[in-house]
Design a protein around this motif. Structure first.
Motif, PDB file in Angstrom:
ATOM      1  N   GLU A 206     -42.592 -61.709  34.593  1.00 25.52           N
ATOM      2  CA  GLU A 206     -43.557 -60.681  34.215  1.00 25.52           C
ATOM      3  C   GLU A 206     -44.393 -61.203  33.038  1.00 25.52           C
ATOM      4  O   GLU A 206     -44.107 -62.254  32.472  1.00 25.52           O
ATOM      5  CB  GLU A 206     -42.829 -59.388  33.844  1.00 25.52           C
ATOM      6  N   TYR A 238     -44.756 -56.655  44.235  1.00 30.01           N
ATOM      7  CA  TYR A 238     -44.806 -57.525  43.056  1.00 30.01           C
ATOM      8  C   TYR A 238     -46.191 -58.170  42.943  1.00 30.01           C
ATOM      9  O   TYR A 238     -46.733 -58.659  43.930  1.00 30.01           O
ATOM     10  CB  TYR A 238     -43.732 -58.609  43.126  1.00 30.01           C
ATOM     11  N   LYS A 344     -39.561 -62.807  46.241  1.00 29.38           N
ATOM     12  CA  LYS A 344     -40.676 -61.892  46.004  1.00 29.38           C
ATOM     13  C   LYS A 344     -42.024 -62.591  46.043  1.00 29.38           C
ATOM     14  O   LYS A 344     -43.066 -61.928  45.933  1.00 29.38           O
ATOM     15  CB  LYS A 344     -40.508 -61.209  44.636  1.00 29.38           C
TER      16      LYS A 344
END
Length: 425
Positions: A206, A238, A344
Motif C-alpha cells: 500500500e 486492489y 492480487k
C-alpha cells in the motif's frame, strides 16, 4: 561462427586474438554473471519438444495476447510515412513523454514535467541497466530484494557495483531486514531497487510502504528505483499505488513504467522513467551516447495507446484476461492437490513446492525438471530469482484456460503419483 552456442552455459568457447586463446571467463564483467538458471529448463523443454512432447509452457512471462487493433492501426499508418523512417531522439519524442505524464496525472494525481522528469526507454530492462551505468561507480552498493527479477541485481553488477540482498520473505518485516542490512553494510548503499507488485512473488504493498521507504531514503541519503511494470494488472479491487504518490518521492527516486504487459506490447519495447530530474538527466545523458531512440512509428502508436486507452478499454480488457487465467489456474491446481495462494496482481502465480517434495530435499530447479518431464509443464524455478525463492516455482499466465486445465491434469498425475515421487527421491 554460425551455429556456435555462445551462451553462458558454454564457457568453453574460445576466441583467437593476436595468436592467443581468449576465454570468455577472461572478461571480468562476464565472470561476475552466473550461468542463466532458466537456460537449463529451457534446454530440457526444447529437447522434449523435438521428441514430439506437447509441453505447456508457463515459464517465461511473454504475453501471448495480440496488441489491441487501435494501436496496430496507428503503427501501420505511421510506418507508411517516410518522415518517420529517420533517426528519432534518444529521450523519446515530446508527445510521447507528454502522453505518459498525462496518464500518471489521470491515474495517480501526480504532476510531472515531460521535459525534466520523464524519459522514454526501450523497455524497463534497457532503462534500468543504462541508469545503473550512469550512476553506479565501481564498488558502489545496491540493496535489492531477494527473490527479485534478475536484471534488478545484475544491472548493478554489469555497471561494476555490488549487490546486498534484502530478504523478501512471507510473514517477515522487509524494513527490519533493510535496517539490519544498513547497519552491516559498508560503504552504505547508493540505491535501493525494488518492484511492487512484485515479480516473481506477486507481493503487493500500500502507499504507506512507499512513504516509509521515502523517509528511509532521505534519512540515509539513498536513491530509490521502483519498477512499476505490473501497475495495471491488479485484481479483486486492489489498486497498486505508484511510488511517486508518496510525499517527497521525486526528491529521492524514479519509477519505471512499461507498456509491455498492460497493453500487450512486449515486443515493441516501450518503457519510461519518471521522477527525480537529476536521475532522469543522468539517464538522458548516457542514452544520448548509446542510442537514437526507438523506431518513431512505435512511439506514435504508443501515444495513441496511452491517450485513447479509456476509449478502447484496452487495459481493463487485459486485466480481465489475466484474472480469468489466474482463477482457472488456482482452482484447477487446487483440485489437482496443489494449494496455491491467489495473487492480487501481476501476470504470475508464485507457488510453493508441495511439502512432500520439500521434505525430501527437492528444491526448485530439480522440481522444475521433474514437472517438465512427468507433467509436461514448464515453469520458472524460484532459485533463478534468488536463494530465498528456492522453495517456489513461478507460473506465467501465458497459456489459455484450456491449456491451463490440461496442465493441472498432468500435475495431478505427478503430484499424487507415489511411484513418480519415490523415483524422484
Amino acid at each position: 561462427m554460425a551455429g556456435t552456442d555462445l551462451s553462458l552455459s558454454s564457457l568453453s568457447v574460445r576466441f583467437i586474438r593476436q595468436g592467443k586463446f581468449i576465454m570468455i571467463e577472461d572478461f571480468e564483467t562476464i565472470k561476475r554473471l552466473p550461468p542463466y538458471v532458466f537456460a537449463e529448463v529451457n534446454k530440457i523443454k526444447m529437447e522434449a519438444r523435438k521428441r514430439g512432447d506437447d509441453i505447456i509452457d508457463l515459464g517465461m512471462g511473454n504475453p501471448d495476447s495480440p496488441t489491441p487493433d487501435y494501436i496496430i492501426e496507428k503503427l501501420v499508418e505511421a510506418s507508411r510515412n517516410p518522415k518517420n523512417h529517420r533517426y528519432s531522439v534518444s529521450r523519446g519524442i515530446f508527445k510521447l513523454r507528454l502522453a505518459i505524464v498525462n496518464m500518471y496525472k489521470r491515474n495517480y494525481g501526480i504532476e510531472l514535467d515531460p521535459d525534466a522528469e520523464a524519459i522514454v526507454t526501450m523497455g524497463i530492462k534497457e532503462g534500468l541497466s543504462h541508469l545503473m551505468l550512469a550512476i553506479i561507480n565501481k564498488g558502489d552498493v545496491a540493496f535489492v530484494p531477494n527473490p527479485t527479477y534478475p536484471i534488478h541485481a545484475y544491472s548493478v553488477i554489469i555497471a561494476g557495483g555490488d549487490v546486498r540482498s534484502i530478504p523478501l520473505i512471507p510473514g517477515e518485516d522487509f524494513f527490519e531486514h533493510l535496517m539490519t542490512a544498513l547497519k552491516q553494510t559498508w560503504p552504505k548503499p547508493k540505491v535501493i531497487i525494488l518492484s511492487f507488485p512484485h515479480n516473481p512473488t506477486t507481493v503487493t504493498v500500500e502507499l504507506d510502504f512507499f512513504e516509509k521507504l521515502v523517509d528511509f531514503a532521505k534519512e540515509n541519503d539513498i536513491y530509490i528505483i521502483h519498477d512499476n511494470a505490473y501497475a495495471d494488472l491488479t485484481f479483486d479491487g486492489y489498486k497498486a499505488p505508484s511510488f511517486l504518490q508518496a510525499k517527497g518521492a521525486k526528491d529521492v527516486g524514479v519509477e519505471f513504467f512499461s507498456m509491455s504487459k498492460s497493453y500487450s506490447m512486449a515486443g515493441f519495447r516501450v518503457g519510461f522513467a519518471l521522477g527525480n530530474p537529476v536521475l532522469i538527466n543522468a539517464l538522458s545523458r548516457i542514452k544520448s551516447y548509446l542510442d537514437y531512440g526507438m523506431f518513431q512509428p512505435i512511439q506514435i502508436a504508443s501515444i495513441i495507446a496511452l491517450n485513447e486507452e479509456m476509449e478502447h478499454n484496452a487495459v481493463n480488457d487485459m486485466v480481465l484476461h489475466y484474472k480469468k487465467r489466474r482463477d482457472v489456474l488456482i482452482e484447477s491446481f487446487r483440485f489437482a492437490g496443489w494449494h496455491i495462494e491467489k495473487p492480487k496482481a501481476t501476470m504470475f502465480v508464485w507457488g510453493k513446492i508441495p511439502q512432500q517434495f520439500l521434505d525430501a530435499g527437492i528444491r526448485s530447479l530439480e522440481f522444475s525438471k521433474l514437472l517438465l518431464d512427468k507433467a509436461k509443464v514448464a515453469v520458472s524455478p524460484g532459485i533463478g530469482f534468488g536463494e530465498y525463492g528456492d522453495e517456489y516455482v513461478r507460473f506465467a499466465l501465458v497459456e489459455n484456460e484450456m491449456r491451463i486445465r490440461q496442465a493441472s491434469k498432468g500435475i495431478k498425475h505427478f503430484v499424487n503419483n507415489e511411484e513418480f515421487f519415490h523415483k524422484a527421491v
